[in-house]
Design an enzyme around this catalytic site. Structure first.
Site, PDB file in Angstrom:
ATOM      1  CB  CYS A 172     -12.648 -30.190  -8.282  1.00 46.75           C
ATOM      2  SG  CYS A 172     -14.188 -30.864  -7.671  1.00 46.75           S
ATOM      3  CG  ASP A 177     -16.513 -24.606  -4.351  1.00 45.06           C
ATOM      4  OD1 ASP A 177     -17.287 -23.979  -3.621  1.00 45.06           O
ATOM      5  OD2 ASP A 177     -16.344 -25.824  -4.283  1.00 45.06           O
ATOM      6  CB  CYS A 212     -14.160 -29.539  -2.636  1.00 44.72           C
ATOM      7  SG  CYS A 212     -13.505 -30.090  -4.228  1.00 44.72           S
ATOM      8  CB  CYS A 238     -19.277 -26.835  -6.941  1.00 41.28           C
ATOM      9  SG  CYS A 238     -17.622 -26.190  -7.239  1.00 41.28           S
TER      10      CYS A 238
END
Ligand code: FES
Length: 127
Positions: free
Chosen positions: A106, A39, A62, A37
């Site tokens: 994540c 991030d 996130c 992603c």
């Protein structure tokens, strides 16, 4: 959010994350990006006699990244660095009572950033 499979524990850590922030002149620092992603996660550790005495994180990730980092910092605090090096994303996800499969990537951020911070600590120690 419950219908996408977040446990109460994930939501609780997301809404009330522990150990957010930075440590000035940390004994170890790790920064990783999530290739899925894009991030980012930063982890700061304070270490005394190879025990993690303090740990903080900062992320642009996130909600799941926030919850997993919060959890990993709680797990790692007070741990020997070699033991903390063995913490995996699965340990963290289990401790959080599971993450939806599409969010497992994540949780890599938290464990990887912690491992990078420990490697940095070891590099500095060996000088
Ligand atoms: Fe990027 Fe979760 S979507 S860390």
């Amino acid at each position: 959010m419950a219908q996408v499979g977040y446990s109460k524990k994930v939501l609780e850590h997301f809404l009330n994350p522990r150990n957010v922030g930075t440590i000035e002149n940390p004994d170890g620092y790790g920064k990783v990006g999530n290739p899925v992603c894009g991030d980012l996660m930063e982890m700061f550790i304070r270490v005394k006699d190879d025990i993690i005495t303090d740990i903080k994180f900062r992320t642009f990730g996130c909600g799941s990244a926030i919850a997993t980092s919060s959890m990993v910092t709680e797990m790692a605090k007070g741990m020997h660095v070699d033991q903390a090096m063995k913490l995996t994303r699965d340990d963290v996800a289990n401790e959080l009572e599971g993450l939806p499969p599409q969010k497992m990537h994540c949780s890599n951020l938290a464990a990887d950033a912690l491992h990078e911070a420990i490697k940095d600590y070891k590099r500095k120690k060996e000088g």
